[in-house]
Design a protein around this motif. Structure first.
Motif, PDB file in Angstrom:
ATOM      1  N   SER A 315       0.849  -1.185   0.000  1.00 52.35           N
ATOM      2  CA  SER A 315       0.000   0.000   0.000  1.00 52.35           C
ATOM      3  C   SER A 315       0.890   1.242   0.000  1.00 52.35           C
ATOM      4  O   SER A 315       2.089   1.166   0.248  1.00 52.35           O
ATOM      5  CB  SER A 315      -0.917   0.007   1.228  1.00 52.35           C
ATOM      6  OG  SER A 315      -0.141   0.024   2.427  1.00 52.35           O
ATOM      7  N   CYS A 319      -1.643   6.149  -4.062  1.00 57.62           N
ATOM      8  CA  CYS A 319      -2.356   5.256  -4.982  1.00 57.62           C
ATOM      9  C   CYS A 319      -3.435   4.531  -4.191  1.00 57.62           C
ATOM     10  O   CYS A 319      -3.135   3.781  -3.252  1.00 57.62           O
ATOM     11  CB  CYS A 319      -1.401   4.252  -5.627  1.00 57.62           C
ATOM     12  SG  CYS A 319      -2.239   3.055  -6.712  1.00 57.62           S
ATOM     13  N   ALA A 320      -4.676   4.763  -4.583  1.00 56.39           N
ATOM     14  CA  ALA A 320      -5.788   4.128  -3.879  1.00 56.39           C
ATOM     15  C   ALA A 320      -5.834   2.626  -4.113  1.00 56.39           C
ATOM     16  O   ALA A 320      -6.567   1.905  -3.433  1.00 56.39           O
ATOM     17  CB  ALA A 320      -7.107   4.753  -4.336  1.00 56.39           C
ATOM     18  N   HIS A 321      -5.026   2.146  -5.072  1.00 53.95           N
ATOM     19  CA  HIS A 321      -5.033   0.722  -5.419  1.00 53.95           C
ATOM     20  C   HIS A 321      -3.813   0.003  -4.863  1.00 53.95           C
ATOM     21  O   HIS A 321      -3.466  -1.076  -5.323  1.00 53.95           O
ATOM     22  CB  HIS A 321      -5.081   0.581  -6.946  1.00 53.95           C
ATOM     23  CG  HIS A 321      -6.092   1.482  -7.579  1.00 53.95           C
ATOM     24  ND1 HIS A 321      -5.770   2.737  -8.065  1.00 53.95           N
ATOM     25  CD2 HIS A 321      -7.433   1.324  -7.772  1.00 53.95           C
ATOM     26  CE1 HIS A 321      -6.865   3.315  -8.548  1.00 53.95           C
ATOM     27  NE2 HIS A 321      -7.881   2.476  -8.386  1.00 53.95           N
ATOM     28  N   GLU A 324      -0.148  -0.087  -7.342  1.00 48.30           N
ATOM     29  CA  GLU A 324      -0.371  -0.377  -8.761  1.00 48.30           C
ATOM     30  C   GLU A 324       0.057   0.781  -9.655  1.00 48.30           C
ATOM     31  O   GLU A 324       0.363   0.577 -10.833  1.00 48.30           O
ATOM     32  CB  GLU A 324      -1.842  -0.711  -9.001  1.00 48.30           C
ATOM     33  CG  GLU A 324      -2.311  -1.960  -8.258  1.00 48.30           C
ATOM     34  CD  GLU A 324      -1.398  -3.149  -8.516  1.00 48.30           C
ATOM     35  OE1 GLU A 324      -1.288  -3.566  -9.682  1.00 48.30           O
ATOM     36  OE2 GLU A 324      -0.775  -3.637  -7.548  1.00 48.30           O
ATOM     37  N   ARG A 325       0.082   1.980  -9.099  1.00 50.20           N
ATOM     38  CA  ARG A 325       0.464   3.141  -9.908  1.00 50.20           C
ATOM     39  C   ARG A 325       1.850   2.967 -10.507  1.00 50.20           C
ATOM     40  O   ARG A 325       2.174   3.602 -11.522  1.00 50.20           O
ATOM     41  CB  ARG A 325       0.416   4.399  -9.034  1.00 50.20           C
ATOM     42  CG  ARG A 325       0.653   5.681  -9.799  1.00 50.20           C
ATOM     43  CD  ARG A 325       0.298   6.904  -8.981  1.00 50.20           C
ATOM     44  NE  ARG A 325       0.196   8.085  -9.826  1.00 50.20           N
ATOM     45  CZ  ARG A 325      -0.513   9.160  -9.525  1.00 50.20           C
ATOM     46  NH1 ARG A 325      -1.207   9.200  -8.401  1.00 50.20           N
ATOM     47  NH2 ARG A 325      -0.542  10.194 -10.337  1.00 50.20           N
ATOM     48  N   CYS A 330      -3.777   1.456 -13.331  1.00 51.37           N
ATOM     49  CA  CYS A 330      -4.768   1.308 -12.259  1.00 51.37           C
ATOM     50  C   CYS A 330      -5.808   2.414 -12.255  1.00 51.37           C
ATOM     51  O   CYS A 330      -6.772   2.369 -11.485  1.00 51.37           O
ATOM     52  CB  CYS A 330      -4.074   1.273 -10.898  1.00 51.37           C
ATOM     53  SG  CYS A 330      -3.261   2.830 -10.471  1.00 51.37           S
ATOM     54  N   CYS A 332      -4.953   5.633 -11.596  1.00 52.74           N
ATOM     55  CA  CYS A 332      -4.316   6.793 -10.963  1.00 52.74           C
ATOM     56  C   CYS A 332      -3.454   7.516 -11.997  1.00 52.74           C
ATOM     57  O   CYS A 332      -2.628   6.894 -12.664  1.00 52.74           O
ATOM     58  CB  CYS A 332      -3.443   6.356  -9.789  1.00 52.74           C
ATOM     59  SG  CYS A 332      -4.387   5.764  -8.363  1.00 52.74           S
TER      60      CYS A 332
END
Length: 807
Positions: A315, A319-321, A324-325, A330, A332
């Motif tokens: 995390s 990046c809210a994912h 993944e950014r 993703c 973002c």
């Protein structure tokens, strides 16, 4: 004393912008009027936070403070290395702030370390995690003179393996975003309390137990307040900023901590005068008897964790994912419409492949010299921090089981540098934005290109063709590129250089400057071993032999060159490896004879024959020197233009004055040349060391009489530099009343110009004089000492002119 605390953390960082072959940042026109973006952001942010202004209700400066002393902060090591060389005063102010902060915070320093070059550590392999942390710690120790207590994780990207490396190296705490907490419980309890949507209470410290049995403390910053600082306008008012931080303590535990974390660039670069809002906020908080300003190390000593936490692995804060950014499309992005980020995944795959290929070569070749190649890489940070020849030789001698000879030292350094660039090519900024052809992504591909070159030079196979094959599967949003292989060919391969290219730069630049002394060409040294110069009117022919040496890898070479300069920008140069004295002498004689016969076509043919395809022109100069030469070339045509403009000025001055007097608009064709003449004269006058106030007043009278618009941004910088020089002179003899009056008259005149004067340095000097001298003079003034009264009044007037109130 209150058990309610406030802490503000600033993450100060810029992506590395250095040309990987030159090891320095070249001219960036988009940062005008500054040389490059590092310089611009330093002026707007890093410098201003080291001397931030606090204003009174009359908008006069009543205090100047170093914000770094009162906040928690981290600086990226690559940024600090740039500051140390290019902005040493700002760099030293940051280091000094950490030393002074220990007096405020129970012996704990304000600075935190950072993983070395902002790599996303959960996406790094175990070896790279170790090196990033080891290099970050060692860099911190060498600068701040102490062990770091905490470390900033790039983008706060985290997994347990990363926390294990931090804890193994003695790092006591780190900071994460609230949404990175998965569950909490009081110490000693068995049941975990699951969290959703960043629901952790940020007002306490949390213990994170690791699989190895180690543990590390985590502080989860106040996400809402941090967002308001970065994006919500909270820095528009320092008082509101302080009030918002106090709101974070409401209803909290007995030893509550209200704390935020943002990019440090919020304080001055992203938000103009954000540093002043921060300074005002800190001052308000210091005056509040109900709270204490603190930093994380001090708070942790006073209030060890009473709760523990489990984190969401993989995390980050941006990046809210998760992470993944930096490896996937993703969603973002920075919001550029119509773009995709499908390039992120295959780009990381290509770089991972290259990293692994380079690792095989590094291990294979280094095992001849040391039992543990990767520990040797970890130790290489000491060379990065001190590249003096004596220190490098000592490092290599201690590393190896036997003394390496010169060529072996070069190979070893190439291998280490290959690994340094292999780390730099994973700098997070390369994946952050929308398009693979963006400058940040091109930068990490350039690091890859340099690593490939070093690998080949160190005796490995050429990996570039295979790497390009993988980049061909990295899609671009732009039709002109199609994929990253084309971007690499256009923007990376064309900047790749070797010693011959450096020799060409040296030969050409010396010919323009007429100076053939030893030259430092960025990270290279160039020395002419012999040189002959021939003239025929404006045409010149230079023939010589130069030795070029890399200050990074110590490889060197001798080169023969010939430069035929026709004047202006027309130039032809040949450069190639030096063969022997016989062939060099023959070449020199042939070129000289043809030149002395004025047979210039034959000279060009001979250069082509002797140097074959090793031909260079003005285009091959590095950007800064190219601009310098172009300025030199343009000097005469600009002088001719200025004479023409001066004629327009002289002939049309009366007409322009009449048009202005009756309020009629003057044609731009008339006003533009006049503005250029006046601007040029003003800049020349301001750059001179004298105090020609009469000429300055006449010029300013003309500007006002003609209502001229002076829109050259460098004019305000020149005016500021003039006042700063005067103030520096005054600081050495502050009692000089006559000079004090001169400064007041100068500033009064300059304030009449339609420009924004950069008063920053002058204000700092006034403030220092004020603090050191004014208490004594004020006492004398209050006693009615007539000797000091006029000086005191003039000095007070100077303060008002500089917008500084007397202390």
């Amino acid at each position: 004393m209150s058990d309610r605390y406030v802490c503000i953390h600033g993450h100060f960082y810029q992506p590395p912008r250095e040309n990987p072959w030159l090891e320095d940042v070249e001219l960036q026109d988009s940062a005008y009027p500054f040389h490059d973006w590092n310089e611009r952001i330093t002026t707007e942010c890093y410098q201003t936070n080291a001397a931030s202004r606090i204003l009174n209700h009359e908008n006069l400066i009543v205090a100047i403070s170093n914000n770094y002393e009162k906040i928690s902060f981290n600086f990226g090591p690559t940024l600090l290395s740039w500051l140390e060389i290019h902005r040493p005063e700002t760099y030293q102010a940051i280091i000094d702030a950490d030393h002074r902060s220990r007096q405020h915070f129970s012996g704990h320093g304000a600075a935190l370390a950072q993983a070395y070059n902002h790599m996303i550590l959960p996406l790094a392999n175990a070896r790279d995690k170790y090196t990033q942390v080891r290099w970050g710690i060692r860099d911190f120790e060498s600068r701040f003179g102490r062990r770091p207590e905490g470390m900033w994780l790039p983008e706060t990207a985290v997994d347990l393996a990363t926390l294990e490396v931090l804890a193994e190296h003695g790092i006591r705490f780190t900071l994460l975003a609230p949404r990175q907490a998965r569950a909490v419980r009081p110490l000693g309890e068995k049941s975990w309390q699951p969290l959703t949507d960043g629901g952790i209470d940020p007002r306490r410290a949390y213990l994170c137990r690791l699989p190895s049995g180690r543990d590390i403390t985590i502080f989860f910053y106040d996400g809402a307040a941090s967002q308001e600082v970065a994006f919500g306008g909270l820095l528009n008012d320092g008082e509101n900023f302080a009030r918002r931080l106090l709101d974070g303590l409401a209803g909290g535990p007995d030893a509550a901590l209200s704390h935020i974390a943002t990019d440090g660039e919020s304080y001055g670069h992203h938000h103009r005068h954000g540093d002043m809002a921060l300074a005002y906020c800190l001052r308000n908080l210091e005056k509040n008897p109900d709270i204490q300003l603190t930093i994380y190390g001090e708070y942790l000593e006073k209030h060890p964790p009473e709760w523990e936490v489990r984190i969401y692995e993989n995390s980050s804060w941006s990046c809210a994912h998760g992470i993944e950014r930096w490896r996937a499309d993703c969603g973002c992005s920075s919001g550029r419409p119509g773009t995709h980020q499908k390039w992120r995944g295959p780009l990381r795959e290509a770089l991972n492949w290259l990293r692994d290929q380079l690792a095989v070569q590094f291990e294979r070749q280094m095992q001849r010299w040391t039992a543990d190649p990767w520990e040797a890489r970890n130790a290489y940070i000491d060379v990065i921090l001190d590249r003096s020849e004596h220190h490098v030789n000592r490092f290599l001698t201690e590393l190896c089981e036997r003394e390496p000879v010169e060529e072996e030292k070069i190979t070893l350094l190439r291998l280490f540098e290959m690994q340094r660039h292999a780390l730099l090519m994973f700098t997070s900024c390369g994946w952050f934005f929308d398009e693979v052809s963006g400058i940040e992504t091109v930068q990490i591909m350039a690091y890859a290109g340099r690593a490939i070159q070093l690998a080949q030079e160190a005796g490995g196979t050429d990996l570039e063709a295979a790497f390009l094959g993988k980049l061909a599967h990295v899609p671009s949003n732009l039709k002109q590129y199609s994929h990253a292989a084309n971007i690499y060919r256009r923007h990376v391969a064309t900047t790749r250089l070797d010693l011959e290219r450096v020799a060409a730069h040296h030969a050409i630049s010396c010919e323009f400057e007429g100076n053939h002394k030893p030259q430092q060409v960025y990270s290279y040294e160039a020395v002419n071993l012999n040189y002959a110069d021939y003239h025929a009117g404006r045409v010149r022919l230079g023939i010589g032999r130069t030795r070029v040496r890399s200050c990074i890898t110590m490889n060197h070479g001798d080169f023969a060159f010939a430069v035929l300069h026709f004047g202006d920008h027309n130039l032809s140069a040949g450069v190639r490896a030096y063969r022997d004295e016989k062939s060099f002498t023959a070449m020199q004689n042939e070129l000289r004879d043809a030149f002395e016969r004025s047979d210039l076509p034959e000279v060009i043919r001979l250069i082509d024959r002797h140097f074959e395809q090793h031909n260079y022109t003005l285009w091959h100069l590095f950007k800064d020197e190219q601009r310098k030469v172009l300025d030199q070339i343009m000097q005469k045509p600009l002088e001719d233009l200025n004479r023409t403009y001066q004629q327009i000025y002289d002939n049309q001055f009366a007409l322009l004055r009449f048009l202005n007097d009756i309020g009629a608009p003057a044609p731009r064709a008339l006003t533009a040349p006049v503005e250029m003449v006046v601007t040029d004269r003003l800049k020349k006058l301001l750059s001179e060391g004298g105090q020609d106030l009469l000429t300055l007043r006449e010029l300013i009278d003309e500007v006002e009489r003609l209502s001229l618009k002076l829109d050259d941004p460098t004019l305000g910088l020149a005016a500021g530099a003039k006042i700063a020089r005067q103030m520096n002179k005054l600081s050495k003899t502050p009692g000089n009343l006559a000079f004090l009056i001169t400064i007041n008259e100068t500033i009064e005149l300059l304030h009449r110009l339609p420009i924004t004067i950069d008063l920053w340095q002058a204000q700092n000097t006034y403030y220092i004089i004020c603090r050191e001298l004014c208490p004594t003079l004020r006492n004398a003034y209050d006693r009615g000492d007539t000797t000091s009264s006029e000086w005191f009044e003039q000095f007070q007037q100077l303060g008002y002119s500089l917008n500084v109130g007397m202390i």
